[in-house]
Design a protein around this motif. Structure first.
Motif, short mmCIF file in Angstrom:
data_model
loop_
_atom_site.label_atom_id
_atom_site.label_comp_id
_atom_site.label_asym_id
_atom_site.label_seq_id
_atom_site.Cartn_x
_atom_site.Cartn_y
_atom_site.Cartn_z
N UNK A 35 -30.47 3.89 60.10
CA UNK A 35 -30.50 5.22 60.95
C UNK A 35 -28.95 5.38 61.44
N UNK A 36 -28.17 4.34 61.63
CA UNK A 36 -26.76 4.77 61.97
C UNK A 36 -25.84 4.90 60.85
N UNK A 37 -26.45 4.92 59.33
CA UNK A 37 -25.67 5.14 58.32
C UNK A 37 -25.56 6.72 57.71
N UNK A 38 -24.32 7.18 57.19
CA UNK A 38 -24.38 8.25 56.73
C UNK A 38 -25.58 8.80 55.83
N UNK A 39 -26.13 8.02 55.02
CA UNK A 39 -26.97 8.13 54.30
C UNK A 39 -28.19 7.19 55.12
N UNK A 40 -28.96 8.14 56.07
CA UNK A 40 -29.96 7.55 56.88
C UNK A 40 -31.32 7.25 56.24
N UNK A 41 -31.25 7.89 55.14
CA UNK A 41 -32.53 7.52 54.00
C UNK A 41 -32.51 6.64 52.95
N UNK A 42 -31.66 5.71 53.11
CA UNK A 42 -31.55 4.76 51.75
C UNK A 42 -32.86 3.77 51.98
N UNK A 43 -33.66 3.84 52.94
CA UNK A 43 -34.74 3.16 52.86
C UNK A 43 -35.92 3.59 51.75
N UNK A 44 -35.34 4.77 51.31
CA UNK A 44 -36.20 5.53 50.08
C UNK A 44 -35.75 4.94 48.93
N UNK A 45 -36.64 4.66 48.00
CA UNK A 45 -36.43 4.01 46.75
C UNK A 45 -35.25 4.65 45.80
N UNK A 46 -35.36 6.14 45.82
CA UNK A 46 -34.38 6.85 44.94
C UNK A 46 -33.09 6.81 45.73
N UNK A 47 -33.02 6.94 46.99
CA UNK A 47 -31.94 7.12 47.67
C UNK A 47 -30.96 5.30 47.56
N UNK A 48 -32.02 4.60 47.47
CA UNK A 48 -31.52 2.93 47.65
C UNK A 48 -30.86 2.70 46.16
N UNK A 49 -31.56 3.39 45.16
CA UNK A 49 -31.20 3.21 43.72
C UNK A 49 -29.66 3.75 43.57
N UNK A 119 -5.19 -12.54 47.78
CA UNK A 119 -4.54 -11.69 47.25
C UNK A 119 -4.02 -10.27 47.83
N UNK A 120 -4.73 -10.06 49.08
CA UNK A 120 -4.07 -8.71 49.59
C UNK A 120 -3.40 -9.06 51.01
N UNK A 121 -2.91 -8.07 51.43
CA UNK A 121 -2.30 -8.26 52.75
C UNK A 121 -3.03 -7.46 54.02
N UNK A 122 -3.92 -6.57 53.58
CA UNK A 122 -4.53 -5.72 54.39
C UNK A 122 -6.02 -5.67 53.82
N UNK A 123 -6.84 -5.51 54.66
CA UNK A 123 -8.50 -5.10 54.35
C UNK A 123 -8.77 -4.12 55.43
N UNK A 124 -9.42 -3.08 54.97
CA UNK A 124 -9.94 -2.14 55.69
C UNK A 124 -11.51 -1.78 55.57
N UNK A 125 -11.98 -1.07 56.43
CA UNK A 125 -13.44 -0.95 56.61
C UNK A 125 -13.54 0.59 57.06
N UNK A 126 -14.49 1.07 56.27
CA UNK A 126 -14.98 2.56 56.44
C UNK A 126 -16.31 2.71 57.20
N UNK A 127 -16.21 3.13 58.42
CA UNK A 127 -17.47 3.41 59.30
C UNK A 127 -17.66 4.86 59.78
N UNK A 128 -18.74 5.08 59.88
CA UNK A 128 -19.21 6.42 60.28
C UNK A 128 -18.82 6.53 61.75
N UNK A 129 -18.37 7.58 62.47
CA UNK A 129 -18.35 7.62 63.79
C UNK A 129 -19.49 7.17 64.83
N UNK A 130 -20.69 7.61 64.40
CA UNK A 130 -21.74 7.27 65.04
C UNK A 130 -22.46 6.08 64.74
N UNK A 131 -21.96 5.23 63.97
CA UNK A 131 -22.41 3.98 63.77
C UNK A 131 -21.76 2.85 64.57
#
Length: 171
Positions: A35-49, A119-131
């Motif tokens: 619901x809060x993801x940019x691709x809110x229809x990933x529950x559908x098989x095609x989108x999940x693929x 291995x790295x010094x920084x880890x980033x995370x991308x999140x939709x503003x509405x999530x």
């Protein structure tokens, strides 16, 4: 930066393979997860693929398994690894609803951060503003909002970037 299996007492992160599709889709087919993801229809098989194939093309994708009952409860991955910048992103994570709000996501991220900071010094995370759910989860693990910018391939979406530096990580 490639890891094999990662685990602690609670979580097993098993490298994702193409044959995992059906078992993972069985978890992901819950509409509420997306619901809060940019691709809110990933529950559908095609989108999940599409999502599943992007996981397979990432630096390293994992099935998230609850060690207590040996059930698959989601997926996550490392992506955008830059050896030169000593940076990697963690994301595209989802968990079954039964695992929301507790310590399970913290355990997953802690395991991944501990591994990445070898291995790295920084880890980033991308999140939709509405999530808001993901934003709160990132704040719980100590990630700080570092920037905000237009969501790629979206006329109206805003993406947030959270960051954790190795020097600030408390395991």
């Amino acid at each position: 930066m490639v890891f094999g299996q990662l685990e602690n007492d609670t979580v097993l992160l098993q490298p994702l393979v193409a044959e995992d599709f059906d078992r993972l889709f069985a978890v992901a087919s819950d509409k509420e997860i997306w619901e809060q993801h940019p691709k809110f229809d990933r529950y559908k098989r095609e989108e999940f693929e599409n999502y599943f194939n992007s996981l397979l093309q990432s630096n390293q994708a994992y099935l998230i398994i609850d060690k207590a009952n040996e059930e698959i409860v989601g997926a996550t991955c490392f992506y955008e690894y830059s050896e030169a910048q000593k940076l990697v992103a963690i994301g595209f994570t989802f968990l079954a609803k039964a695992y929301w709000g507790g310590s399970f996501n913290f355990q997953v991220k802690n395991l991944m951060l501990t591994s990445a900071f070898q291995y790295v010094d920084t880890v980033i995370f991308h999140v939709r503003k509405g999530n808001l759910r993901s934003q709160k989860a990132l704040e719980k693990i100590g990630a700080k909002l570092s920037k905000e910018y237009p969501e790629p391939n979206s006329a109206t979406g805003i993406r947030l970037e959270f960051k954790i530096k190795k020097s600030d990580f408390v395991n």
